[in-house]
Design a protein around this motif. Sequence first.
Motif, PDB file in Angstrom:
ATOM      1  N   UNK A 225      18.525  15.320 -35.947  1.00  0.00           N
ATOM      2  CA  UNK A 225      18.074  16.620 -35.459  1.00  0.00           C
ATOM      3  C   UNK A 225      17.271  16.449 -34.178  1.00  0.00           C
ATOM      4  N   UNK A 226      16.377  15.439 -34.185  1.00  0.00           N
ATOM      5  CA  UNK A 226      15.552  15.169 -33.009  1.00  0.00           C
ATOM      6  C   UNK A 226      16.409  14.738 -31.821  1.00  0.00           C
TER       7      UNK A 226
ATOM      8  N   UNK B 106      17.667  19.700 -24.893  1.00  0.00           N
ATOM      9  CA  UNK B 106      16.456  20.211 -24.268  1.00  0.00           C
ATOM     10  C   UNK B 106      15.754  21.268 -25.095  1.00  0.00           C
ATOM     11  N   UNK B 107      15.931  21.219 -26.420  1.00  0.00           N
ATOM     12  CA  UNK B 107      15.292  22.190 -27.312  1.00  0.00           C
ATOM     13  C   UNK B 107      13.798  21.900 -27.421  1.00  0.00           C
ATOM     14  N   UNK B 108      12.999  22.924 -27.330  1.00  0.00           N
ATOM     15  CA  UNK B 108      11.539  22.786 -27.413  1.00  0.00           C
ATOM     16  C   UNK B 108      11.142  22.295 -28.802  1.00  0.00           C
ATOM     17  N   UNK B 109      10.317  21.266 -28.866  1.00  0.00           N
ATOM     18  CA  UNK B 109       9.875  20.700 -30.142  1.00  0.00           C
ATOM     19  C   UNK B 109       9.083  21.705 -30.969  1.00  0.00           C
TER      20      UNK B 109
ATOM     21  N   UNK C  79      14.975  27.373 -33.614  1.00  0.00           N
ATOM     22  CA  UNK C  79      16.084  26.698 -32.936  1.00  0.00           C
ATOM     23  C   UNK C  79      16.341  25.320 -33.546  1.00  0.00           C
ATOM     24  N   UNK C  80      15.271  24.604 -33.898  1.00  0.00           N
ATOM     25  CA  UNK C  80      15.406  23.283 -34.506  1.00  0.00           C
ATOM     26  C   UNK C  80      16.056  23.377 -35.887  1.00  0.00           C
ATOM     27  N   UNK C  81      15.678  24.421 -36.634  1.00  0.00           N
ATOM     28  CA  UNK C  81      16.258  24.619 -37.961  1.00  0.00           C
ATOM     29  C   UNK C  81      17.755  24.896 -37.862  1.00  0.00           C
ATOM     30  N   UNK C  82      18.159  25.645 -36.847  1.00  0.00           N
ATOM     31  CA  UNK C  82      19.579  25.932 -36.634  1.00  0.00           C
ATOM     32  C   UNK C  82      20.354  24.638 -36.354  1.00  0.00           C
ATOM     33  N   UNK C  83      19.751  23.761 -35.554  1.00  0.00           N
ATOM     34  CA  UNK C  83      20.384  22.484 -35.254  1.00  0.00           C
ATOM     35  C   UNK C  83      20.546  21.661 -36.539  1.00  0.00           C
ATOM     36  N   UNK C  84      19.484  21.640 -37.346  1.00  0.00           N
ATOM     37  CA  UNK C  84      19.489  20.856 -38.577  1.00  0.00           C
ATOM     38  C   UNK C  84      20.515  21.374 -39.576  1.00  0.00           C
TER      39      UNK C  84
ATOM     40  N   UNK D  20      11.228   7.460 -28.825  1.00  0.00           N
ATOM     41  CA  UNK D  20      11.062   8.886 -28.497  1.00  0.00           C
ATOM     42  C   UNK D  20      11.688   9.755 -29.577  1.00  0.00           C
ATOM     43  N   UNK D  21      12.837   9.320 -30.094  1.00  0.00           N
ATOM     44  CA  UNK D  21      13.510  10.069 -31.157  1.00  0.00           C
ATOM     45  C   UNK D  21      12.697  10.005 -32.438  1.00  0.00           C
ATOM     46  N   UNK D  22      12.188   8.816 -32.765  1.00  0.00           N
ATOM     47  CA  UNK D  22      11.388   8.658 -33.977  1.00  0.00           C
ATOM     48  C   UNK D  22      10.120   9.483 -33.944  1.00  0.00           C
ATOM     49  N   UNK D  23       9.464   9.521 -32.800  1.00  0.00           N
ATOM     50  CA  UNK D  23       8.239  10.305 -32.670  1.00  0.00           C
ATOM     51  C   UNK D  23       8.511  11.793 -32.833  1.00  0.00           C
ATOM     52  N   UNK D  24       9.604  12.267 -32.216  1.00  0.00           N
ATOM     53  CA  UNK D  24       9.937  13.687 -32.340  1.00  0.00           C
ATOM     54  C   UNK D  24      10.355  14.013 -33.768  1.00  0.00           C
TER      55      UNK D  24
END
Length: 222
Positions: free
Chosen positions: A44-45, A52-55, A60-65, A92-96
């Motif tokens: 997802x991250x 370029x989705x805002x963290x 929007x993140x839920x839609x991606x997931x 960077x991916x792990x942190x997000x």
Amino acid sequence: MSTFPIPVISIDGPTASGKGTVAHRVADKLGFHYLDSGALYRLTALTALRRGTDVHDEHALAKLAEHLPCSFSGAGVMLAHENVSEAIRAEAVGNMASVIAALPAVRQALFALQLGFRKAPGLVADGRDMGTVIFPHATLKVFLTASAQARAERRYQQLIDKGISANMEDLLMDLNTRDERDTHRAIAPLQPAEGAHVLDTSDMTADQAVELVLKWYAAAMK
């Protein structure tokens, strides 16, 4: 023994505890399916970073997931038809992933997706809330951990082996930050599930940990 017709072994633990390695080997030994739930948050991250989705845009993140086209195979972690096994391990991916894992909408979006991995003949699921939230009636629950120093050293060696430069102090600070975030988040905080076997691998090899988990599973199935 689990009331589920399909056995599940849940292996939870903090970042770099070795749970992925142990879970994968246990699954191979038993011929079970494997779920790396942490990879779902990393996928997802990764998708969010690429788009370029805002963290902070939880919706929007839920839609991606919710619509992740992912799978796990001998080839590794697949996102659609792309092998992203290495890409999702970037710092960077792990942190997000650690940040978005605290968002209720994202966790809810991935809930049904994770349940869908439980298929015959069985499943080994690793993550942070497999035994507490996703599979609370798992046949065997394991909480696999190690000291922050031991985990930082393992992570350092992994990066060096891959030709990636790393700083031990930075890695240790990062692990402590993630541990603090994961154990104190309001939704599904990282903690041993009720009835879980706590396994400290600070001074153990992966093979030793695998053998112990298999022993516990055999006992749980009696």
